[in-house]
Design an enzyme around this catalytic site. Structure first.
Site, short mmCIF file in Angstrom:
data_model
loop_
_atom_site.label_atom_id
_atom_site.label_comp_id
_atom_site.label_asym_id
_atom_site.label_seq_id
_atom_site.Cartn_x
_atom_site.Cartn_y
_atom_site.Cartn_z
CB THR A 108 22.23 -35.06 120.94
OG1 THR A 108 20.93 -34.46 120.90
CG2 THR A 108 23.31 -34.02 120.74
CG MET A 120 15.38 -29.72 111.32
SD MET A 120 14.16 -29.61 112.67
CE MET A 120 15.22 -29.78 114.11
CB ILE A 140 6.88 -31.40 106.43
CG1 ILE A 140 7.07 -30.23 107.42
CG2 ILE A 140 5.52 -32.07 106.54
CD1 ILE A 140 6.40 -30.37 108.75
CG HIS A 172 7.60 -31.64 119.18
ND1 HIS A 172 7.95 -30.86 118.08
CD2 HIS A 172 7.04 -30.80 120.08
CE1 HIS A 172 7.60 -29.61 118.33
NE2 HIS A 172 7.05 -29.54 119.53
C1 GAR Z 1 15.85 -32.07 119.22
O1 GAR Z 1 15.60 -31.24 120.32
C2 GAR Z 1 14.55 -32.58 118.63
O2 GAR Z 1 13.56 -32.84 119.59
C3 GAR Z 1 14.16 -31.39 117.78
O3 GAR Z 1 15.36 -30.94 117.20
C4 GAR Z 1 16.45 -31.27 118.06
C5 GAR Z 1 17.45 -32.08 117.27
O4 GAR Z 1 18.61 -32.35 118.03
N1 GAR Z 1 13.17 -31.75 116.82
C6 GAR Z 1 12.21 -30.92 116.41
O5 GAR Z 1 12.09 -29.78 116.80
C7 GAR Z 1 11.23 -31.52 115.40
N2 GAR Z 1 10.02 -30.73 115.35
P1 GAR Z 1 19.61 -33.54 117.67
O6 GAR Z 1 19.96 -33.40 116.18
O7 GAR Z 1 20.79 -33.26 118.54
O8 GAR Z 1 18.94 -34.85 117.97
#
Ligand code: GAR
Length: 208
Positions: free
Chosen positions: A13, A91, A93, A110
């Protein structure tokens, strides 16, 4: 025009927010030139393809070692002539070798107000679970440059979001995305592409 390479692992997203901003002309000096996924099933790949953006899949578990994975990712970034690397729900590092090759050219979104609820183990829904468990009234999102330590790099933008007493991790995640992440990530990308960000120590200065 800067080449923006977006690294993803899931729903995408935040990638969509960047695509939408680009379509609206809100990132005039940048172009999303490639999306690299660590997960072949990531819906983010569908979003990229629907918008004509080239994709690559580079999965850590298909490499024997962290080093060979890192070298493959680094080679892809060189081949794409990446000027800016955006971690949008990525996801894995990144190894120091990549951080060193792209110092202050990698940004991450984040889903909390750093330095709260961040670092090793805080990702995705886990962040919002911890926020609710602690009972804080405000959370939010942070866009920051990536350094060698998880969620420790210089902060570019932050946006607070209210926590409601009846929130679940899922409702809170959605509000944080809608009210914060999908706004500040495209803004930060635009600022970077417009050459308006300057890092001095741990502080990011934004030129007028
Ligand atoms: C989002 O909330 C992003 O901030 C988080 O994962 C989600 C991914 O959603 N990222 C982390 O937690 C990184 N530490 P998306 O694939 O729909 O963008």
């Amino acid at each position: 025009m800067k080449n923006i390479v977006v690294l993803v692992s899931g729903g995408g997203t935040n990638l969509q927010a960047l695509i939408d901003a680009q379509k609206k002309g809100l990132i005039p000096n940048g172009n999303i030139s490639c999306v690299i996924s660590s997960n072949p099933e990531a819906y983010a790949l569908v979003r990229a393809k629907e918008n004509g953006i080239p994709t690559r899949i580079i999965t850590p578990k298909s490499y024997a070692t962290k080093e060979t994975y890192t070298n493959a990712l680094l080679e892809a970034l060189f081949q794409e002539y990446a000027d800016l690397i955006v971690l949008a729900g990525f996801m894995t590092i990144l190894d120091e070798k990549i951080i060193h090759a792209y110092r202050n050219q990698i940004i991450n979104i984040h889903p909390s107000l750093i330095p709260s609820f961040c670092g090793q183990g805080f990702y995705g829904l886990r962040v919002h679970e911890a926020v609710l468990q602690r009972g804080v009234k405000l959370t939010g999102a942070t866009v920051h440059f990536v350094n060698e330590i998880a969620d420790d790099g210089p902060i570019i933008l932050q946006q607070p979001v209210a926590v409601h007493p009846d929130d679940t991790p899922e409702t809170l995640q959605k509000r944080v995305m809608q009210e914060a992440e999908w706004k500040i990530l495209p803004q930060a990308v635009r600022l970077f592409c417009d050459n308006r960000l300057e890092v001095r120590g741990k502080t990011v200065w934004i030129a007028e």
